[in-house]
Enzyme design. Structure first.
Site, PDB file in Angstrom:
ATOM      1  N   HIS A 121       0.872  -1.194   0.000  1.00  0.00           N
ATOM      2  CA  HIS A 121       0.000   0.000   0.000  1.00  0.00           C
ATOM      3  C   HIS A 121       0.905   1.239   0.000  1.00  0.00           C
ATOM      4  O   HIS A 121       2.034   1.189   0.501  1.00  0.00           O
ATOM      5  CB  HIS A 121      -0.833  -0.065   1.287  1.00  0.00           C
ATOM      6  CG  HIS A 121      -1.877   0.984   1.443  1.00  0.00           C
ATOM      7  ND1 HIS A 121      -1.600   2.256   1.868  1.00  0.00           N
ATOM      8  CD2 HIS A 121      -3.227   0.941   1.259  1.00  0.00           C
ATOM      9  CE1 HIS A 121      -2.738   2.957   1.949  1.00  0.00           C
ATOM     10  NE2 HIS A 121      -3.732   2.172   1.575  1.00  0.00           N
ATOM     11  N   ASP A 198       2.931  -4.454   7.946  1.00  0.00           N
ATOM     12  CA  ASP A 198       1.731  -3.647   7.759  1.00  0.00           C
ATOM     13  C   ASP A 198       0.540  -4.586   7.972  1.00  0.00           C
ATOM     14  O   ASP A 198       0.213  -5.397   7.109  1.00  0.00           O
ATOM     15  CB  ASP A 198       1.733  -3.061   6.342  1.00  0.00           C
ATOM     16  CG  ASP A 198       0.438  -2.321   6.024  1.00  0.00           C
ATOM     17  OD1 ASP A 198      -0.517  -2.413   6.815  1.00  0.00           O
ATOM     18  OD2 ASP A 198       0.392  -1.666   4.967  1.00  0.00           O
ATOM     19  N   GLN A 201      -4.637  -4.801   6.771  1.00  0.00           N
ATOM     20  CA  GLN A 201      -5.619  -5.783   6.295  1.00  0.00           C
ATOM     21  C   GLN A 201      -5.503  -7.087   7.075  1.00  0.00           C
ATOM     22  O   GLN A 201      -6.499  -7.776   7.291  1.00  0.00           O
ATOM     23  CB  GLN A 201      -5.411  -6.080   4.800  1.00  0.00           C
ATOM     24  CG  GLN A 201      -5.666  -4.909   3.885  1.00  0.00           C
ATOM     25  CD  GLN A 201      -7.113  -4.433   3.916  1.00  0.00           C
ATOM     26  OE1 GLN A 201      -8.035  -5.197   4.173  1.00  0.00           O
ATOM     27  NE2 GLN A 201      -7.307  -3.153   3.665  1.00  0.00           N
ATOM     28  N   LYS A 224     -10.454  -0.940  10.524  1.00  0.00           N
ATOM     29  CA  LYS A 224     -10.596  -2.133   9.685  1.00  0.00           C
ATOM     30  C   LYS A 224     -10.898  -3.365  10.545  1.00  0.00           C
ATOM     31  O   LYS A 224     -10.976  -4.474  10.056  1.00  0.00           O
ATOM     32  CB  LYS A 224      -9.326  -2.350   8.871  1.00  0.00           C
ATOM     33  CG  LYS A 224      -9.044  -1.143   7.972  1.00  0.00           C
ATOM     34  CD  LYS A 224      -8.153  -1.435   6.844  1.00  0.00           C
ATOM     35  CE  LYS A 224      -7.592  -0.163   6.260  1.00  0.00           C
ATOM     36  NZ  LYS A 224      -8.167   0.175   4.976  1.00  0.00           N
ATOM     37  N   CYS A 362      -4.766   2.459  -3.687  1.00  0.00           N
ATOM     38  CA  CYS A 362      -3.542   2.933  -3.010  1.00  0.00           C
ATOM     39  C   CYS A 362      -2.395   1.958  -3.225  1.00  0.00           C
ATOM     40  O   CYS A 362      -1.590   1.716  -2.299  1.00  0.00           O
ATOM     41  CB  CYS A 362      -3.765   3.150  -1.518  1.00  0.00           C
ATOM     42  SG  CYS A 362      -4.967   4.424  -1.165  1.00  0.00           S
TER      43      CYS A 362
HETATM   44  N1  PMP Z   1      -1.880  -0.571   4.538  1.00  0.00           N
HETATM   45  C1  PMP Z   1      -2.856  -1.315   4.000  1.00  0.00           C
HETATM   46  C2  PMP Z   1      -2.543  -2.691   3.516  1.00  0.00           C
HETATM   47  C3  PMP Z   1      -4.157  -0.797   3.925  1.00  0.00           C
HETATM   48  O1  PMP Z   1      -5.133  -1.535   3.390  1.00  0.00           O
HETATM   49  C4  PMP Z   1      -4.413   0.505   4.432  1.00  0.00           C
HETATM   50  C5  PMP Z   1      -5.794   1.096   4.347  1.00  0.00           C
HETATM   51  N2  PMP Z   1      -6.373   1.039   3.072  1.00  0.00           N
HETATM   52  C6  PMP Z   1      -3.357   1.220   4.980  1.00  0.00           C
HETATM   53  C7  PMP Z   1      -2.108   0.654   5.020  1.00  0.00           C
HETATM   54  C8  PMP Z   1      -3.553   2.595   5.534  1.00  0.00           C
HETATM   55  O2  PMP Z   1      -4.436   2.562   6.603  1.00  0.00           O
HETATM   56  P1  PMP Z   1      -5.082   3.906   7.159  1.00  0.00           P
HETATM   57  O3  PMP Z   1      -5.675   4.613   5.976  1.00  0.00           O
HETATM   58  O4  PMP Z   1      -6.121   3.437   8.129  1.00  0.00           O
HETATM   59  O5  PMP Z   1      -3.997   4.685   7.788  1.00  0.00           O
END
Ligand code: PMP
Length: 404
Positions: A121, A198, A201, A224, A362
């Site tokens: 991401h 990370d 997910q 999440k 993203c």
């Molecule tokens: N890493 C991953 C794998 C994600 O799916 C997300 C959220 N889409 C993030 C990081 C960022 O999370 P947040 O927007 O809650 O900071």
């Protein structure tokens, strides 16, 4: 524990009573919140609202106790060794920005390497890039194999370059693929790297036992995991957290301040400058307690069944191509309608009140490497039902009839 009952699980979520027409399959973007979480935030503001760690009065002491209890709940959830290892942040993105800034200004030196994967991401790409050029640090990327998983041979070759940091996602938000992290992180540790996961997910798929897990840092977002937005966690091993230069300076995080210099407080305050998201932390702890009533294995089996039902139905709709290997997925399936932009499909599904996400999720470098404009992502949660999968398949059939 009783067998998992999705209807009973769903009843805890008021969203579905107030919006009965919607089929919500955007759970990888954010999940809905059970009544208990909403009630816990409300109760804090109605009955205990006060700032933490500063007031002599009883209300502040009560707010502090609730906030620190929330830290304990997260600590035991992740089986971290010490409460000081749990830093509250506003989410995964904030955690990565702290990590990138903190490591770049402490342990990393010009010429050092950081290793990530193609599946990352932007939150695990951009914070590193913000410093790489000025600090002279090199960002390496593990390519994908034909299954759209990290190419493990290439990974070994990149580990031979002795990266100082290996930072990997537990689950790809764009494809749903679960990375073989036990193996990858153990190899990274053997190569002498600091390991970061990370878990944005992954946390809703498999909660790590951090005393067994080869990760030095683990980050996730509360929203999440059926918790509120604006709250997340940066876990780190104490000795490493202590070396991170704080990204944010201000109140709460100091020991002594003069106009010449400041010294910092002990962990966790050192990395929690300013007034924290107190209600959010309480909400997150409530979400964790809520989830603990259910058997995670049964929940995953159920999500797997929904995913399989969806994948089987898709096979009968011409023109659709799944990018996801269903057996490798944590309840997410991303697909493409041949020759169409993913947004077109998502717009037609929205007209049927089916919430999905389309685009590059993203993860632009991933889709650039696949030479695709993006995908439409269907992310299942335990409150989704087989009838919703059926309706989504019907809507997809109708949408593809229009688009083809
Ligand atoms: N890493 C991953 C794998 C994600 O799916 C997300 C959220 N889409 C993030 C990081 C960022 O999370 P947040 O927007 O809650 O900071």
């Amino acid at each position: 524990m009783a067998a998992f009952n999705p209807l009973e699980f769903r009843q805890h979520f008021p969203f579905f009573q107030s919006q009965p027409d919607w089929i919500y399959l955007d759970n990888a973007a954010t999940t809905h919140k059970p009544q208990q979480v909403i009630a816990a935030e409300l109760a804090f503001y109605q009955q205990a609202n006060s700032n933490v760690h500063r007031g002599a009065h009883q209300l502040s002491q009560q707010a502090t106790a609730l906030y620190e209890d929330a830290r304990e709940t997260v600590k035991s959830f992740l089986n971290a060794r010490y409460r000081e290892e749990i830093i509250f942040t506003s989410g995964t993105t904030a955690a990565f920005n702290q990590l990138a800034f903190g490591l770049m200004h402490s342990l990393l030196k010009p010429g050092d390497r950081i290793l990530i994967s193609t599946l990352e991401h932007h939150a695990n790409i951009v914070p590193w890039q913000l410093h790489c050029l000025t600090q002279g640090v090199i960002l390496d990327v593990v390519p994908l194999d034909s299954q759209l998983m990290p190419d493990l041979e290439a990974y070994q070759a990149l580990l031979a370059l002795k990266p100082k940091v290996v930072s990997l996602t537990q689950v790809s938000n764009a494809l749903g693929h679960i990375l073989p992290l036990q193996q990858m992180l153990s190899a990274a540790k053997a190569a002498g790297a600091i390991t970061i996961v990370d878990g944005a997910q992954g946390i809703a798929w498999q909660v790590p036992d951090l005393q067994q897990y080869p990760a030095d840092f683990y980050c996730f977002s509360g929203h999440k995991l059926y918790g509120p937005t604006g709250i997340g966690v940066l876990y780190g091993k104490t000795a490493l957290l202590e070396q991170l230069k704080p990204l944010l300076g201000g109140g709460e995080m100091i020991s002594e301040v003069s106009f010449q210099q400041s010294s910092f407080a002990a962990l966790p305050a050192r990395l929690e400058a300013g007034t924290p998201n107190i209600a959010g932390a309480i909400g997150l702890a409530t979400a964790i307690r809520f989830l603990r009533q259910f058997d995670a294995k049964l929940i995953n089996q159920y999500k797997g069944k929904l995913l399989q039902q969806f994948a089987d139905g898709l096979a009968a709709i011409p023109g659709l191509r799944s990018l996801t290997q269903v057996t490798q997925s944590a309840g997410i399936l991303s697909l493409q309608l041949l020759n169409e932009h993913p947004n077109d499909l998502a717009v037609l599904l929205n007209e049927q009140k089916i919430a999905v996400r389309a685009g590059s999720h993203c993860a632009m470098p991933l889709f650039a490497s696949l030479q695709l404009p993006g995908a439409v992502r269907f992310a299942f949660a335990p409150y989704n039902l087989p009838t919703e999968v059926e309706k989504t398949l019907e809507a997809l059939q109708a949408a593809t009839d229009i688009l083809r």
